[in-house]
Design an enzyme around this catalytic site. Structure first.
Site, PDB file in Angstrom:
ATOM      1  N   ASN A   7       0.876  -1.168   0.000  1.00 24.55           N
ATOM      2  CA  ASN A   7       0.000   0.000   0.000  1.00 24.55           C
ATOM      3  C   ASN A   7       0.918   1.224   0.000  1.00 24.55           C
ATOM      4  O   ASN A   7       1.432   1.639   1.035  1.00 24.55           O
ATOM      5  CB  ASN A   7      -0.896  -0.021   1.235  1.00 24.55           C
ATOM      6  N   ARG A  64      -2.334  -2.023  -3.774  1.00 22.57           N
ATOM      7  CA  ARG A  64      -3.544  -1.223  -3.648  1.00 22.57           C
ATOM      8  C   ARG A  64      -3.425  -0.045  -4.612  1.00 22.57           C
ATOM      9  O   ARG A  64      -2.439   0.684  -4.583  1.00 22.57           O
ATOM     10  CB  ARG A  64      -3.671  -0.699  -2.220  1.00 22.57           C
ATOM     11  N   HIS A 153     -12.881   2.929  -0.706  1.00 21.70           N
ATOM     12  CA  HIS A 153     -12.874   1.918   0.368  1.00 21.70           C
ATOM     13  C   HIS A 153     -13.499   0.598  -0.114  1.00 21.70           C
ATOM     14  O   HIS A 153     -13.960  -0.203   0.687  1.00 21.70           O
ATOM     15  CB  HIS A 153     -13.708   2.373   1.593  1.00 21.70           C
ATOM     16  N   ARG A 214     -12.727  15.855   6.544  1.00 21.08           N
ATOM     17  CA  ARG A 214     -13.452  16.160   5.293  1.00 21.08           C
ATOM     18  C   ARG A 214     -14.903  16.510   5.596  1.00 21.08           C
ATOM     19  O   ARG A 214     -15.524  15.910   6.479  1.00 21.08           O
ATOM     20  CB  ARG A 214     -13.425  14.966   4.340  1.00 21.08           C
ATOM     21  N   GLU A 337      -7.976  -4.811   4.644  1.00 20.38           N
ATOM     22  CA  GLU A 337      -7.888  -4.564   3.207  1.00 20.38           C
ATOM     23  C   GLU A 337      -6.726  -5.326   2.584  1.00 20.38           C
ATOM     24  O   GLU A 337      -6.821  -5.813   1.463  1.00 20.38           O
ATOM     25  CB  GLU A 337      -7.720  -3.052   2.951  1.00 20.38           C
TER      26      GLU A 337
END
Ligand code: ADP
Length: 351
Positions: A7, A64, A153, A214, A337
């Site tokens: 990642n 990823r 995601h 955010r 993940e």
């Protein structure tokens, strides 16, 4: 088979090495401060060199990749044409895709002949119907620039949804599942009969839920309004919406839900307000997704807040499904993940 999952971020590389198909985690680690002042790790190449000194016997690498736009619906074996296509997606994820590519290119040099697989955050959401992904804008922007909802995601939503079906011993493609990934970034997905049919993040990860920093959903007109009032340029407004809004912006204290909960206990009004807004928005999305699926069999919470903050989960669930004949099961499932990427890379290589 040893699958190395990479990642690669702008200044860091996280990795996990799995022995597949046993799904045994052999090792994991993190290289930070890549390219930063005073750091010995000058590039992703030197970062990856450091990782490869710690591990050996890599059979496959799974990467990823954040944005695959409409070009990638599923994991793919990386070749020159795939690299070019990932490059073409860079304008849609200017902070992420170039970093992901740097990891891929470093692996290509350092592990010649080793197969590499790209797994996209957006791929799981490529099953959204057009009426869910087209914005109410002139259609030409979709055709010209690919402006539409993509969602993110995806690897996490897919992983926890599969885990839910395994835990409940019910076939994945028979369930109506709502997955809430609540970390620093937050998103929520409606999964009907095994397919993602709607998700809260959009063209970028800014849309949807209130997140650490955010804003999530806002009236688009306020962007130009604030720009005019504060005389801001594009980079400044972008920074406000992505880096100093959400829990941080509302509370004025922190983007960390643990800090906000403890401050709310001490009667800090803005900390309490930030949590209330966070929860309210999630409830609205769950309500909407329950409606579009005509029900919900299972609601899953995952990521930092979803996994660890019981009071937040309880408040989200309060009165949430009282109108339904059958209340959904509520599960807390730690996301992984990297394991999902390893599974997908393994599956692709084994054909
Ligand atoms: P990221 O999106 O950066 O991976 P995480 O999934 O680690 O984020 O989630 C971070 C959020 O989870 C923070 O708001 C933090 O307060 C909250 N959190 C609560 N408990 C924990 C915990 N035990 N470990 C990590 N994060 C936690």
């Amino acid at each position: 088979m040893k699958v190395l999952v990479i990642n690669s971020g702008s200044s860091s590389i996280k990795y996990k090495l799995f022995d597949m198909p046993k799904e045994h985690l052999v090792s994991k680690g993190l290289i930070e401060q890549i390219g930063e002042k005073g750091s010995r790790i000058r590039s992703h190449y030197t970062g990856l060199e450091a990782i490869l000194r710690r591990i050996n016997h890599v059979t496959v690498v799974g990467h990823r990749v954040v944005h695959g736009a409409e070009r990638f619906q599923r994991p793919v074996l990386i070749n020159e044409s795939v690299i070019q296509k990932i490059k073409q997606c860079c304008p849609l994820a200017p902070l992420h895709n170039p970093a992901n590519l740097a990891g891929i290119l470093a692996c290509k040099k350092l592990l010649p002949g080793i197969k590499q697989v790209a797994v996209f955050d957006t791929a799981f959401h490529q099953t959204l119907p057009d009426y869910a992904y087209i914005y109410g804008l002139p259609y030409k922007y979709y055709k010209r620039f690919g402006i539409r909802k993509y969602g993110f995601h995806g690897t996490s939503h897919e992983y926890v949804a599969h885990e839910a079906s395994r835990i409940l011993k019910k076939p994945f493609n028979k369930l109506k599942i709502i997955t809430c990934h609540l970390g620093n970034g937050c998103s929520i997905t409606a999964i009907d009969k095994g397919l993602s049919i709607d998700t809260s993040m959009g063209l970028t990860p800014l849309e949807g839920l209130i997140m650490g920093t955010r804003s999530g959903d806002i009236d688009p007109a306020l962007v130009t309004f604030i720009m005019r009032k504060e005389k801001l340029n594009i980079a400044q407004i972008d920074n406000i919406l992505n880096k100093s809004s959400g829990l941080m912006g509302i509370s004025g204290i922190s983007n960390d839900m643990r800090v906000l909960e403890s401050r709310a206990k001490m009667q800090d009004k803005r900390a309490k307000l930030a949590i209330d807004i966070f929860i309210y928005r999630i409830k609205k999305y769950i309500g909407a997704y329950t409606t579009i699926m005509s029900g919900c069999d299972v609601l899953v919470f995952t990521a930092g807040i979803g996994e660890h903050q019981k009071r937040v989960r309880e408040k989200i669930c309060q009165g949430l499904f009282s109108h339904l004949k059958k209340e959904p099961k509520v599960l807390v499932i730690p996301t992984d993940e990297e394991l999902m990427i390893a599974r997908q890379a393994y599956k692709l290589i084994r054909g």
